[in-house]
Design an enzyme around this catalytic site. Structure first.
Site, PDB file in Angstrom:
ATOM      1  N   ASP A  64       0.846  -1.200   0.000  1.00 47.44           N
ATOM      2  CA  ASP A  64       0.000   0.000   0.000  1.00 47.44           C
ATOM      3  C   ASP A  64       0.885   1.255   0.000  1.00 47.44           C
ATOM      4  OD1 ASP A  64      -2.518   1.216   0.074  1.00 47.44           O
ATOM      5  OD2 ASP A  64      -2.519   1.375   2.259  1.00 47.44           O
ATOM      6  N   HIS A  79      -7.992   9.511   4.270  1.00 49.03           N
ATOM      7  CA  HIS A  79      -7.659   8.410   5.184  1.00 49.03           C
ATOM      8  C   HIS A  79      -8.112   8.753   6.597  1.00 49.03           C
ATOM      9  CE1 HIS A  79      -4.477   7.445   2.044  1.00 49.03           C
ATOM     10  NE2 HIS A  79      -5.188   6.343   2.140  1.00 49.03           N
TER      11      HIS A  79
HETATM   12  P1  13P Z   1      -8.943   4.272   5.954  1.00 49.90           P
HETATM   13  O1  13P Z   1      -8.024   4.034   7.100  1.00 49.90           O
HETATM   14  O2  13P Z   1      -9.557   5.610   5.971  1.00 49.90           O
HETATM   15  O3  13P Z   1      -9.968   3.193   5.818  1.00 49.90           O
HETATM   16  O4  13P Z   1      -8.062   4.263   4.625  1.00 49.90           O
HETATM   17  C1  13P Z   1      -7.388   3.109   4.282  1.00 49.90           C
HETATM   18  C2  13P Z   1      -6.596   3.308   3.051  1.00 49.90           C
HETATM   19  O5  13P Z   1      -7.015   3.949   2.118  1.00 49.90           O
HETATM   20  C3  13P Z   1      -5.290   2.665   2.999  1.00 49.90           C
HETATM   21  O6  13P Z   1      -4.583   2.970   1.842  1.00 49.90           O
END
Ligand code: 13P
Length: 280
Positions: free
Chosen positions: A81, A177
């Site tokens: 990620d 996020h």
């Molecule tokens: P959230 O923590 O807001 O759910 O976002 C997760 C995300 O997009 C990780 O790349």
């Protein structure tokens, strides 16, 4: 079984649905998510983020996912990620990731294109999928809080996909996020305009705290992967907090996992067929 992002996105595209990407940080959380995915009979993307990498978990989580995926009844993607550099994506290729995200959205457009192309070239040489990003997602990311609402420039999307052969593209449409303060405001017209450019499957980050009807609409407009992290972590921590006084180590993890599995099932159910599950 372990598979690529490209493969599971085909399932999503064919059925007009989305595949969830959940961040993993430890064994218990990974098991909790897998229980939900298997119960829902739906592919899952297990995502290793920068927080877990800073905590020294990259290699361990990669092996854990490979092991779990070998015995799973649903397709599992091992995904990086918000990869911060070309070098980090190459480290992941070596560790057997089946998908990497390179996030050059904080860089100037030309640099994002150039770096993304390098990542795609290396990853595709070994059959690994690549997600890129345009229009940096606001909120807390890598410990940095981005206050501005970032909306992707549609013309940049057109120019980016003409130059970068990525397999998925994350776009900023007002998403952030972490948990939202109030109801998030998504620019769905912008999402629709992106989709009309025949982009690769589009990705929505910052799924936590997004009302179900907004997720549903985003999927209808072409979102095929939805990232959720904070909401699952909170469910896990709620379980730990509720049982910490018991001093029963295993009871704590049982409760934390059960809470996380319940939230993961709700998200998967919604992404698979648009239905909201009643809260547990
Ligand atoms: P959230 O923590 O807001 O759910 O976002 C997760 C995300 O997009 C990780 O790349």
């Amino acid at each position: 079984m372990l598979t690529t992002l490209t493969e599971v996105l085909k399932t999503a595209e064919a059925s007009g649905s989305a595949i969830p990407a959940f961040n993993i940080d430890n064994i218990e959380g990974t098991e909790a998510i897998m229980e939900a995915a298997e119960a829902e009979h739906w592919p899952v993307i297990l995502t290793v983020g920068q927080g877990a990498i800073q905590a020294g978990q990259l290699k361990h989580l990669a092996r854990l996912v490979q092991d779990i995926a070998a015995g799973s009844t649903v397709p599992v993607v091992l995904h990086l990620d918000h990869g911060i550099s070309y070098e980090q994506t190459v480290q992941c290729l070596r560790l057997g990731f089946t998908s990497v995200m390179y996030d050059g959205s904080h860089h100037p457009f030309a640099e994002n294109v150039e770096e993304s192309r390098m990542v795609v070239r290396s990853a595709h040489a070994v059959g690994v999928s690549v997600e890129c990003e345009l229009g940096a997602i606001s909120g807390v990311e890598d410990g940095i809080f981005h206050k501005t609402v970032n909306l992707v420039d549609v013309d940049e999307v057109r120019r980016f996909v003409a130059q970068v052969n990525c397999d998925a593209l994350a776009v900023g449409i007002g998403n952030a996020h972490g948990m939202y303060q109030g109801t998030p405001k998504f620019d769905f017209n912008r999402l629709e305009a992106c989709r009309q450019l025949h982009t690769p499957p589009l990705v929505l980050h910052g799924g936590s705290g997004t009302p179900d009807d907004m997720i549903r609409k985003a999927i209808q407009l072409g979102i095929r992967k939805v990232n959720v992290a904070t909401e699952l972590r909170m469910a896990f921590m709620d379980g730990l907090e509720a049982t910490v006084g018991s001093r029963d180590f295993y009871a704590m993890y049982r409760q934390a996992k059960a809470g996380m599995t319940a939230v993961a099932r709700q998200k998967i159910h919604l992404m698979r067929n648009g239905e909201s599950l009643p809260p547990d």
